[in-house]
Each structure stands twice: as structure tokens, then as C-alpha cells.
Write a protein that holds these residues in place. Structure first.
Motif, PDB file in Angstrom:
ATOM      1  N   SER A 192      34.317  55.810 -27.524  1.00 39.11           N
ATOM      2  CA  SER A 192      35.086  57.040 -27.701  1.00 39.11           C
ATOM      3  C   SER A 192      35.081  57.886 -26.432  1.00 39.11           C
ATOM      4  N   GLY A 193      34.303  57.457 -25.430  1.00 41.39           N
ATOM      5  CA  GLY A 193      34.345  58.158 -24.146  1.00 41.39           C
ATOM      6  C   GLY A 193      33.488  59.397 -24.090  1.00 41.39           C
ATOM      7  N   THR A 194      32.584  59.559 -25.061  1.00 44.02           N
ATOM      8  CA  THR A 194      31.757  60.767 -25.061  1.00 44.02           C
ATOM      9  C   THR A 194      30.395  60.531 -24.420  1.00 44.02           C
ATOM     10  N   ASP A 195      30.145  59.315 -23.992  1.00 42.64           N
ATOM     11  CA  ASP A 195      28.850  59.002 -23.401  1.00 42.64           C
ATOM     12  C   ASP A 195      28.595  59.883 -22.178  1.00 42.64           C
ATOM     13  N   ASP A 196      27.343  60.329 -22.065  1.00 36.97           N
ATOM     14  CA  ASP A 196      26.990  61.216 -20.948  1.00 36.97           C
ATOM     15  C   ASP A 196      27.288  60.559 -19.601  1.00 36.97           C
ATOM     16  N   LEU A 240      29.710  58.902 -18.853  1.00 38.75           N
ATOM     17  CA  LEU A 240      31.137  59.004 -18.512  1.00 38.75           C
ATOM     18  C   LEU A 240      31.536  60.442 -18.209  1.00 38.75           C
ATOM     19  N   PHE A 241      30.529  61.325 -18.247  1.00 39.16           N
ATOM     20  CA  PHE A 241      30.827  62.761 -18.145  1.00 39.16           C
ATOM     21  C   PHE A 241      31.601  63.102 -16.865  1.00 39.16           C
ATOM     22  N   PHE A 242      31.106  62.562 -15.760  1.00 38.76           N
ATOM     23  CA  PHE A 242      31.723  62.881 -14.474  1.00 38.76           C
ATOM     24  C   PHE A 242      33.192  62.464 -14.457  1.00 38.76           C
ATOM     25  N   GLY A 302      44.323  66.363 -15.760  1.00 48.89           N
ATOM     26  CA  GLY A 302      45.222  66.451 -16.903  1.00 48.89           C
ATOM     27  C   GLY A 302      45.452  65.137 -17.603  1.00 48.89           C
ATOM     28  N   LYS A 303      44.556  64.173 -17.339  1.00 47.23           N
ATOM     29  CA  LYS A 303      44.736  62.873 -17.991  1.00 47.23           C
ATOM     30  C   LYS A 303      44.035  62.870 -19.343  1.00 47.23           C
ATOM     31  N   GLU A 304      44.521  62.025 -20.224  1.00 43.22           N
ATOM     32  CA  GLU A 304      43.905  61.919 -21.528  1.00 43.22           C
ATOM     33  C   GLU A 304      42.566  61.212 -21.396  1.00 43.22           C
ATOM     34  N   ARG A 305      41.609  61.637 -22.232  1.00 46.38           N
ATOM     35  CA  ARG A 305      40.297  61.010 -22.167  1.00 46.38           C
ATOM     36  C   ARG A 305      40.392  59.554 -22.621  1.00 46.38           C
ATOM     37  N   GLN A 306      39.732  58.675 -21.874  1.00 45.48           N
ATOM     38  CA  GLN A 306      39.788  57.266 -22.232  1.00 45.48           C
ATOM     39  C   GLN A 306      38.399  56.745 -22.490  1.00 45.48           C
ATOM     40  N   GLY A 307      38.275  55.931 -23.511  1.00 43.99           N
ATOM     41  CA  GLY A 307      36.986  55.330 -23.798  1.00 43.99           C
ATOM     42  C   GLY A 307      36.736  54.157 -22.867  1.00 43.99           C
ATOM     43  N   GLY A 308      35.467  53.813 -22.713  1.00 40.65           N
ATOM     44  CA  GLY A 308      35.120  52.639 -21.931  1.00 40.65           C
ATOM     45  C   GLY A 308      35.160  51.395 -22.803  1.00 40.65           C
ATOM     46  N   SER A 309      34.809  50.257 -22.215  1.00 44.04           N
ATOM     47  CA  SER A 309      34.832  49.048 -23.039  1.00 44.04           C
ATOM     48  C   SER A 309      33.454  48.400 -23.106  1.00 44.04           C
ATOM     49  N   VAL A 310      33.289  47.607 -24.149  1.00 46.30           N
ATOM     50  CA  VAL A 310      32.036  46.910 -24.400  1.00 46.30           C
ATOM     51  C   VAL A 310      32.294  45.426 -24.209  1.00 46.30           C
ATOM     52  N   VAL A 311      31.684  44.849 -23.192  1.00 51.16           N
ATOM     53  CA  VAL A 311      31.885  43.423 -22.924  1.00 51.16           C
ATOM     54  C   VAL A 311      30.775  42.646 -23.618  1.00 51.16           C
ATOM     55  N   THR A 312      31.183  41.769 -24.530  1.00 51.79           N
ATOM     56  CA  THR A 312      30.169  41.045 -25.291  1.00 51.79           C
ATOM     57  C   THR A 312      29.833  39.722 -24.600  1.00 51.79           C
ATOM     58  N   THR A 313      28.758  39.091 -25.096  1.00 55.80           N
ATOM     59  CA  THR A 313      28.330  37.803 -24.566  1.00 55.80           C
ATOM     60  C   THR A 313      29.010  36.655 -25.290  1.00 55.80           C
ATOM     61  N   ILE A 314      29.813  36.989 -26.286  1.00 50.92           N
ATOM     62  CA  ILE A 314      30.395  35.958 -27.140  1.00 50.92           C
ATOM     63  C   ILE A 314      31.341  35.057 -26.329  1.00 50.92           C
ATOM     64  N   SER A 346      34.585  50.042 -13.981  1.00 47.60           N
ATOM     65  CA  SER A 346      33.305  50.103 -13.287  1.00 47.60           C
ATOM     66  C   SER A 346      32.189  49.955 -14.316  1.00 47.60           C
ATOM     67  N   THR A 347      31.132  49.276 -13.911  1.00 50.05           N
ATOM     68  CA  THR A 347      30.066  48.971 -14.855  1.00 50.05           C
ATOM     69  C   THR A 347      29.169  50.190 -15.058  1.00 50.05           C
ATOM     70  N   VAL A 348      28.993  50.525 -16.320  1.00 47.49           N
ATOM     71  CA  VAL A 348      28.135  51.657 -16.656  1.00 47.49           C
ATOM     72  C   VAL A 348      26.718  51.157 -16.913  1.00 47.49           C
ATOM     73  N   GLN A 349      26.648  49.993 -17.544  1.00 44.82           N
ATOM     74  CA  GLN A 349      25.333  49.450 -17.856  1.00 44.82           C
ATOM     75  C   GLN A 349      25.445  47.936 -17.968  1.00 44.82           C
TER      76      GLN A 349
END
Lengths: 496, 550
Positions: A114-118, A120-122, A131-143, A380-383
Motif C-alpha cells: 500500500s506504500g505506507t512503509d516507512d 518508502l517515506f522519502f 503531485g504524483k499519486e502514491r504508489q505501492g511497492g512490489s513483493v518479489v516471491t521465491t516461487i 529499487s530494492t527496499v529489502q
């Protein structure tokens, strides 16, 4: 009258002051708690007012966010969640519904999605300034989509689950539960979703059950791997060809109940470890469990089982699996029964895949994980998740002995796991057929756990369980029902 | 010094000399200036809602602005014409509150689930309210006229309060029986009853205050009223209880009883009445809570606002209101961008404060409370400034009605006190309430005008510091060269020829004649009070001077 009038004036000011203090309390002090209360409908409105980030499998998103435009959705919700191959990936993604909450990765990784992660704050602040809409990040699975699809296809028409792990890293390559449900069907807030939700929660309740990680089964004979590992580790036996001290008929200690084998014609008397495992002798491993605890102290098998992950609740993949169980404080006959995966021993398919993976990875158990990395909207990789060693249930030598034994199960002409043979790969496996219900009244669980190595490198470890199928009762055996599922997933993993 | 020698015939000479009559500013231009803001702010708010909802200025914006501006202008001109010395703040505050209320209702009209549009009706009622305001300002030349109708007011108030209880029940009553429905209209007679009963309280207490104040027994350090003087308070208490029992209207009964206790306290200056009032309130609320499931539910809900949420039974109104306030936070979501309508039922009336809290935030709430505080405190200031006890009590009662009503409804919605169904004055949807509140402000303005109006200017005075006022019942003093005979109580200077002193000295007697020129034509006009109000027969320039204080 002016003195009391002045007092009344002050009193009225006090009343107003009380209202102001209360408003501060409700809106400023407790405001955030009320605003983020899960029952506060606004939380959901906010969550769906931006497109959610996606869950990625094999480089492709398996989720999506579309503008709802009132389709099966009340106008307050701007976006609605969609799923590609929803039923197949449901145990991984979970659901994200406008009104029925969310589950699994949709819940656990919600701050990123949902893009609320700290973290992603910056970026969010920058976006806001631009003025851009907030965008959520993605979760890359191992599947691995191929492995997942292979398992999914192989389980069609049956009821069960399968888990595939990369033994060398702990990456979960496949997580299949069948039958399943489509999370898209309950994503909205309209009548359709309400109807589907109701039916999922009443008549078809088991559809939402994740059998791969959240259901406990008797592991049956597949548990004999753990017993064998305990025997090797403690030095009761040292090689696969060593004969075991097994009488023809063995009575459970302290009782008059004999422990039966699959048939009395099985070559179980004083069988070697390899043969005992290949034909799955109950007497060999029942007595072995009893001998271990007698010789090396009570709880020796328990300790080994716990190294494999039994009784441990510290696994988070990040989805937390149910805790597999191996009882403490058992008497001799219970220990014997537990050693062949009965009595009160229970395991999730994930747990048994971990057992196979530990053997395949030369005795080192890697911590299984489902999320490879978290990414911001700009990729960009967050974690990044790093492979972690979970435990060392076996030393390398004993692991190779056990590998030899498991490969015998597949390759030995007497072996129960011939159905899992793959040309061009060394496959080790173990079948299991666990009793289910009082006096074995339910359909038995058919198990198969296995691994596949190519050129000496462990590629994949699988556990598959089939709890019912159209196959006639009595004919149920892990080798016939579950082994093809495991084989399909192993092949998919090898051919990648 | 010499003026004291004139004698007792002039009782208020000291006051006359210290307060110089001057041209009192009438403050009408201040009012006009404030009114410009009071009209402009709601118009901006209106535009704000339109921009937030549809991305465009709402079509009706200018019509709305003109309408509100016209109402304000009419009210202002009437005040300028008939009550020029009235308080300059109350009318702008009332206009601003009413305008904001209209915007909020219009904003909630955009939500279909809340039912039919309420703003057009509310606008009509607001216009009626301003007409009523104008009628009161023009026709009520002297608020003391109302004193004549003390007991008629009592009967009218009882009828108004009791009417809904006997009116055929309707499905749309939602627990409280406070409406009567005629055709398509429903009115809340209890709203009108508020003013009427305050008139009764003021008239009654003005007559009985001495008896209630003076006949008391001292016990444990406080003066307790005599048993037989408890009659009125018990009667009002009983009526409040009956309202509660038969109409299930906790708010109205608390309001009436509270106003009565406050007025009783001010009229008698006896703290003991407040203690009696508190005790009776406690007994009443406790007793009713035992027998009324409606009240019980309200109290339980107040103590555990999140109970139904935590129990998974869904979000009830108290919890929904708290969610709404919490989601508004400090600065709010902005008008038109909140979800306060999730409360559903009564979002435009009893719970309209949640919309303000959510969309204007804590900031807006503070501003709103400040506006009400201003209105109430200006009303109380009027009571202090008023020169007659009836006017004092009336202004006090009306201000207290406003204050208690705001406290009960805002406190209930924010969870400070148990929730009671009441309308937020001027803001919440409800025709009876708007009309009543405009009338209430009109009466306060009339009292304020009387209190602040300067007396007609006396003719220009000489350089002398003293002015002689003739008491009506005394013969016109004749000019004479002799000093006025002193009263025995006045020690010096004695005009009598002192035996021990040789003849007139250079002291005052010689200069006195010139200091007391007969100016009968310059005597100020008689006080305007009706005869029979002995304690208020002070000079027209005097400060209000209740006998107990000096």
C-alpha cells in the motif's frame, strides 16, 4: 445578581473548555488509534484509494489493481484487487478484499504494497511534492511459476498439498494447496463478493484452508527419515548397509500389541537400513526409535525432530506455518509409534519438505522463505532476503548415508518410490501412508517426500500429501498417489 | 465636598459626577464589518465542497451567497433601525453558524444514502428564522413586557413540552418522542418551549427571589432552603423527569433542569440551590437509569464506546462518531472529503458535529466552540449589563440554554457525557431549532440594546462639577442665597451660624448658591422602569446596582 452571573460566565467557559479538552483528546491524542482502527471503514477506503503494489512471481505480477468503477464495488473504493491464476497462488497471495479484510502476503507485506512503509517515506514525500499519486511497492516471491504450475496440475482431481524448496537456499519454489478459491471473487464490496464470501465461509469452508503450511497431518512413514537421522547421528547405526537388530515380529514395548508391517512377506527381519527404508518396515523403525531413546536417553529423537523444525514456532516465511508436533514425555510404545509418524506426531507438508531438504543439502537445513525481496515502485530494492542456516540436523557423512538410503527407495526394485524416478537426476524419496481417523476409518494420507540432485547438486526438495482422491481405498499408498505430484514438481524445477 | 451638604434628597450624586454621559458608540459598523466575514466564510466553504466533490464551483454558490447575504443584510438593517445599541457580535456569530450549518447539510446532501436533501428546507427555515428575528427586534420594544406573561408562559411551556407525548407516535421517532407531525412537516415544540420556559423562570424568580434567598437555615456551613421553598425546584425537577420518562428525551430534561438551577442560583445568590440541583439531578438520573433501558443503554455506550466494535457486532453510533473525529485529526480531511456519513442515521442532525470534526479537524472544532463561547459570553455580558432583574434573568436563562445545549450535544457526540439526542444550535438540521435560536438571539439583542443604550443627553453642563437632580416627589427647589439646610447626619460644613465663630468665614456657604442653580428643565427623565420596581429606582446614569452587592 452580578456576582453569581460572573460565576455562571466562568462556569459556561469551563463547559466550553471541557468540550475543547475532550475534542483534543479524541482527535489529537487518540485520533490516530481511532483513524487506524481496523473496524474503521476509512482504513479500507484509504487502502483502495491508490493502486496497490503487486506480488511478483517469476518476474511477472500475479496481482493487479483496477479502477473499480462501481463494478462489484461501492463508490468509496476507487481500486479493486485482481489476481492472475488466483486459485493457484491463493495460499501465497491470500486475498485483499475491500470489505472482508486481507490475509497472507497481502496482509503481511501490506505496508509495502500500500506504500505506507516507512522505508518508502522519502520516495512518497518526493512523489507528493511532484503531485504524483502514491504508489505501492512490489513483493518479489521465491516461487517458480513452472514448479507451482506442475504441482497444481498434478493435484487436479485430488485433495492435498505440495511444497517444493530449494535445499541450498531455503527458497520456497512451490506452495500448492488443492482445491482452492479465487481471491478475485471476494475482492469487491458488492453483492457478488458478499455472496462468494458467505459461501466460502459456510459450505466450502475448506477451500480457503492452506493445506501446505497451515494443516497438520500424520506424517506416517515419511517420518522414518527423522528416526533414521537420529540413529545415524547418535551412532546406533553407521552405514546404509548395516543390518538392524529387528525380530520378525515385534510387540510394542509394555503392550501385547504387535507392530505390523505392510505385509508379513516384507523382508524386514534384521533388514539393513537401506532395505528397511526402501520397503518401509514399521518394525525396523519402530524398534529403532525405541532403541535410540533407551540407549541415548529419553528425548533423543525429540531433539533430532526439533532440529528439523518440529515443535518450533519461530518460522516466518513470512507466513507463519502451523507448528509441527512431536510429543514430549512419551512412554516406550508411544515413542515407537511416534518414530514411524503415528501416535501424536503431526507435520505440515512444509515441515516434511524441510526434512527432505536438510538431507539433500548434506545435513544443513536452510530457513525456508517465500519473499525474495521487497521493491519500491521504481524497482529499487527496499529489502533483500538472504539465505539463512536454520539448523544442522545431520553431519555431512550421515547425510550422505541417508541420501543413499532415500535413493534406494526410488531405485531399489523393492522400493516403494519407483514412481518418482527421473532420468538424468539422482532422486531420493520416501513414501508414507498414514492412518487417519479412529481405527483408520478415514481415508489415509498418502505422502511422498523427495529431493532431486543433478550432478551432485541438490536442486529441489518436495513434500506432497494427498488426503483423498478417486482412487479406491486400500490401494492408497504414497508411492502411487503422492509420488507423481512430487515428480512433476521436481522435473519442473530441474528443467528450469 | 460641598455637594454632600446638599442632603439626602440626591441619592446618586456621586455616580453622576463620576460617569460623564457621553455619546455611546453604537457599534453597528463593527457588526456590519463582522457580517461580511460571517457571510464570506460559508460561501468559501460552499465553494470548497463543490471543488472537492466535483472539481468545479457549485452552481448554486452565488445564489446561496446572495441568499445568506440578503438574510444577514435584512437582519442587520433591522437591528440598525430598531436596536442600534445592541451587541455587535451576536448577529455575526449567529449568521456564521447558520451559514456553516447550511453548507454542512448541503455537503451531506451529496451522499445519497442519507436520504432526501435537507439544505433547501433548512434554508427556508433559516429565512423564517430571520423573519422571526426581525419581528422580535421590531415588535418587542421592551423586553420587560414579557414579564406580564409569566404564568401564561408557564402554561404554554408545559403544553409545548407535553404535546409530543400525546401526539400519535410515528415510526420515524427513533426512540425519543419529541416531534409532532402535521402533514409533511414535523416540528419539535420543545424547541420553542425553551424560550417560553425561560420567560417563565425569569418572571417567577424575579418575584420570588427574596423569599427564596433570605428564608433559609444554616446547616454545615451552607444556607439550606426551607422545605416549603423547595416546591418550585421540585416541580421543575418533576417535569424534567416526566419529559424523560414519557418522551425518552434525556437531553431536553437535563437542559430544562440545568437552566432552572442556574437561574435560581443567580436570582437568589445561594450556592445551596446549586447543591440541591446537583443532588436532584443525581437522584433523577440514577433513578431513571434503573428503570429505563433507553437511558441504561446510553450510559453503557458512553462508558464503553468501543464495546460493540470489540465484540465484533459492528460499529455503533458512538464508535462511528469517535472514528469520524479520530480520522479528522488535527486539520481534518477538508470539506467534502471525509466519510462522516458512515454514521448514517442522524448524520445531518444530532451527529452533524462529526462532519465538522472530520472535515475541518480539531482546528475547526476549536473555532466552532469558540464561536459558541463568544455567543454565550456575550449573552451573559448582556445579563450583567442589564439594569432590571427580569432582563438579567432572561438574558442569563437564554444564554444558559445555548451553553447547556451546546455542551450536552457536543459532549454527547464526542463521548464526554452520555449521548442524548439534541440539535447543535444553528448548525444541525431542524427547522424548529433554527427559528428558536434566531428568536433567542433577537431577544438577547433587545435586552442588550436596552442595557447599552445611553440615556438622552442632558443639556450641556456648566463648568461645575456637580449637578442637581430633583427627586420627583420633592418640590422644586427655589433659588435662594441661603445654603441648603444640612441634615443632622452631615457633620460639616455647617451652615448654621456657629456660636463660637465670628460670622461667616471664607468657607463654602458663600459660594454655594452659585453651585446649585435651579435647573428643573435639565433634570434627567424618569427611569423607564415600570412602577413597583423599587430596588431599581436609581438614576439613569447609574451602574446597575443590585442591593445585595453594595
Amino acid at each position: 445578581m452580578n456576582k453569581p452571573l460572573r460565576r455562571v460566565s466562568i462556569f459556561c467557559l469551563v463547559l466550553v473548555m471541557a468540550l475543547m479538552v475532550r475534542a483534543n483528546w479524541v482527535q489529537a491524542v487518540k485520533g490516530h488509534a481511532y483513524a487506524s482502527n481496523v473496524h474503521n471503514q476509512r482504513v479500507a477506503y484509504e487502502r483502495y484509494s491508490h493502486p496497490r503494489g503487486n506480488i511478483i512471481v517469476g518476474g511477472k505480477p500475479i496481482t493487479g489493481s483496477v479502477e473499480a468503477h462501481g463494478k462489484d464495488s461501492i463508490p468509496e473504493y476507487k481500486y479493486k484487487r485482481t489476481y492472475t491464476d488466483g486459485p493457484m497462488y491463493a495460499p501465497i497471495t491470500g486475498y485483499s478484499s475491500q470489505v472482508f479484510g486481507s490475509s497472507r502476503l497481502e496482509t503481511l507485506e501490506d505496508p509495502i504494497l500500500s506504500g505506507t512503509d516507512d522505508r518508502l517515506f522519502f520516495r512518497n514525500t518526493l512523489d507528493e511534492l511532484e503531485g504524483k499519486e502514491r504508489q505501492g511497492g512490489s513483493v518479489v516471491t521465491t516461487i517458480d511459476p513452472a514448479v507451482q504450475k506442475a504441482g497444481w496440475d498434478a493435484l487436479q482431481g485430488k485433495k492435498g498439498a505440495a511444497v517444493a524448496i530449494d535445499p541450498s537456499t531455503g527458497k520456497i519454489l512451490g506452495l500448492v494447496s488443492f482445491p482452492s478459491y479465487d481471491p478475485s471473487s471476494i475482492a469487491g464490496s458488492g453483492n457478488e463478493s458478499a455472496k462468494n464470501w458467505k459461501s466460502l465461509n459456510t459450505t466450502e469452508k475448506s477451500l480457503m484452508q492452506d493445506r501446505a503450511m497451515r494443516e497438520l497431518y500424520f506424517p506416517g512413514s515419511t517420518f522414518k527419515i527423522v528416526t533414521a537421522a537420529a540413529a545415524l547421528e547418535n551412532g546406533l547405526y553407521t552405514s546404509a548397509d548395516q543390518k538392524t537388530d529387528t525380530p520378525k515380529n515385534w510387540t510394542l514395548p509394555g503392550t501385547t500389541t504387535p507392530l505390523p508391517n505392510e505385509s508379513e512377506f516384507e523382508p524386514c527381519q534384521n533388514a539393513t537400513l537401506a532395505v528397511g527404508l526402501a520397503v518401509s518396515c514399521n518394525t525396523v523403525f519402530g524398534k529403532m526409535g525405541y532403541d535410540i531413546d533407551h540407549k541415548y536417553g529419553k528425548g533423543t529423537i525429540l531433539k533430532e525432530a526439533e532440529k528439523f523444525g518440529f515443535n518450533q514456532s519461530n518460522l516466518d516465511t513470512p507466513i507463519a506455518p502451523s507448528t509441527s508436533n512431536f510429543d514430549k514425555n512419551m512412554n516406550d510404545s508411544q515413542t515407537a509409534l511416534s518414530s514411524i509418524g503415528q501416535f501424536d506426531t503431526k507435520a505440515t507438508p512444509l515441515q516434511m519438505a524441510m526434512v527432505a531438504a536438510a538431507v539433500a543439502n548434506n545435513g544443513t537445513l536452510m530457513k525456508p522463505y517465500l519473499v525474495d525481496k521487497l521493491q519500491a515502485a521504481n524497482l529499487s530494492t527496499v529489502q533483500q532476503t538472504q539465505p539463512q542456516v536454520y539448523s544442522h540436523p545431520l553431519n555431512a557423512k550421515n547425510a550422505s548415508v541417508l541420501q543413499q538410503m532415500m535413493e534406494g527407495v526410488v531405485n531399489n526394485p523393492l522400493g516403494t518410490g519407483a514412481a518418482a524416478k527421473i532420468s538424468g537426476a539422482e532422486v531420493g524419496g520416501k513414501t508414507g501412508t498414514a492412518q487417519n481417523g479412529l481405527n483408520n476409518s478415514g481415508t489415509p494420507y498418502a505422502w511422498f517426500i523427495s529431493y532431486a540432485k543433478v550432478n551432485g547438486n541438490a536442486k529441489v526438495a518436495v513434500a506432497a500429501v494427498v488426503t483423498s482422491s478417486s482412487t479406491v481405498r486400500g490401494d492408497v499408498a504414497g508411492g502411487k498417489l503422492a509420488a507423481p505430484v512430487a515428480k512433476a514438481m521436481m522435473e519442473a524445477a530441474i528443467n528450469k | 465636598m460641598s455637594s454632600f451638604g446638599i442632603g439626602r434628597s440626591i441619592t446618586n450624586t456621586g455616580a453622576t459626577t463620576t460617569i460623564q454621559p457621553q455619546e455611546a458608540p453604537n457599534r453597528r459598523n463593527t457588526e456590519l464589518f463582522l457580517l461580511v466575514f460571517a457571510v464570506a466564510i460559508p460561501v468559501f466553504a460552499y465553494a470548497n465542497v463543490g471543488l472537492a466533490k466535483n472539481g468545479a464551483l457549485p452552481g448554486g454558490m452565488f445564489a446561496y451567497g446572495l441568499g445568506l447575504g440578503a438574510l444577514a443584510a435584512v437582519a442587520h438593517l433591522l437591528v440598525r433601525w430598531r436596536a442600534p445599541y445592541a451587541d455587535p457580535i451576536m448577529l455575526p456569530v449567529a449568521t456564521l453558524l447558520n451559514g456553516l450549518g447550511l453548507v454542512i447539510i448541503w455537503r451531506l446532501d451529496n451522499v445519497k444514502s442519507l436520504g432526501a436533501a435537507g439544505a433547501p428546507n433548512q434554508l427556508m427555515w433559516s429565512a423564517l428564522g430571520v423573519i422571526g428575528f426581525g419581528l422580535v427586534v421590531c415588535l418587542l420594544r421592551d423586553h420587560r413586557v414579557m414579564q406580564r406573561y409569566t404564568y401564561i408562559s408557564m402554561i404554554v411551556a408545559v403544553v409545548l413540552l407535553a404535546a409530543p407525548a400525546f401526539w400519535p407516535a410515528s415510526a420515524a421517532n427513533f426512540g425519543a418522542k419529541i416531534w409532532i407531525r402535521v402533514g409533511g412537516f414535523s416540528i419539535q415544540p420543545g424547541e420553542f418551549g425553551k424560550i417560553v420556559i425561560v420567560v417563565f423562570f425569569a418572571g417567577y424568580l424575579m418575584v420570588k427571589r427574596d423569599a427564596l434567598a433570605l428564608a433559609s437555615r444554616r446547616m454545615l456551613g451552607v444556607y439550606l432552603p426551607r422545605g416549603r421553598d423547595l416546591g418550585p425546584i421540585l416541580a421543575v425537577w418533576a417535569i424534567a423527569m416526566l419529559i424523560l420518562v414519557f418522551e425518552n428525551d434525556l437531553g431536553t430534561s437535563l437542559l430544562f433542569f440545568g437552566v432552572f438551577v442556574v437561574m435560581l442560583y443567580v436570582a437568589t445568590e445561594r450556592t445551596s440551590w446549586v447543591l440541591c440541583g446537583l443532588a436532584l439531578t443525581g437522584v433523577g438520573v440514577f433513578g431513571i437509569a434503573q428503570i429505563s433501558p433507553h437511558v441504561q443503554a446510553r450510559i453503557t455506550n458512553w462508558l464503553h464506546p468501543m464495546a460493540s466494535v470489540d465484540a465484533g457486532k459492528g460499529v455503533d453510533q458512538t464508535a462511528a462518531a469517535l472514528f469520524s473525529f479520530g480520522s479528522g485529526g488535527i486539520v481534518g480531511t477538508g470539506l467534502g472529503q471525509g466519510h462522516s456519513y458512515l454514521i448514517g442515521f442522524a448524520a445531518k442532525s444530532d451527529f452533524i458535529l462529526t462532519t465538522i470534526g472530520e472535515e475541518l479537524g480539531l482546528t475547526g472544532m476549536m473555532a466552532l466552540f469558540m464561536l459558541y463561547a463568544l455567543l454565550v459570553e456575550r449573552g451573559l455580558r448582556t445579563a450583567i449589563a442589564s439594569r432590571d432583574p427580569f432582563g438579567k434573568l432572561l438574558a442569563l436563562g437564554l444564554s444558559a440554554v445555548m451553553a447547556l445545549q451546546v455542551f450536552v450535544v457536543a459532549g454527547g457526540v464526542t463521548g464526554l457525557i452520555p449521548l442524548t439526542g439534541m440539535v447543535l444550535p444553528f448548525i444541525a438540521q431542524g427547522g424548529s431549532s433554527v427559528v428558536t435560536n434566531w428568536a433567542l438571539v433577537a431577544i438577547l439583542l433587545r435586552i442588550s440594546h436596552s442595557a447599552r443604550r445611553p440615556a438622552p443627553m442632558p443639556a450641556p453642563m456648566d463648568a461645575q462639577a456637580t449637578q442637581v437632580v430633583r427627586r420627583p416627589d420633592q418640590p422644586e427647589p427655589q433659588p435662594r442665597a441661603e445654603p441648603v439646610p444640612p441634615t443632622p447626619a452631615q457633620p460639616s460644613p455647617s451652615p448654621m451660624p456657629p456660636t463660637s465663630e465670628p460670622g461667616p468665614t471664607q468657607t463654602s456657604p458663600t459660594s454655594q448658591p452659585s453651585q446649585q442653580p435651579p435647573r428643573p428643565q435639565q433634570a434627567p427623565p424618569l427611569p423607564q422602569q415600570t412602577p413597583g420596581q423599587g430596588q431599581d429606582q436609581q438614576g439613569p446614569y447609574a451602574e446597575p446596582r443590585p442591593p445585595q452587592q453594595y
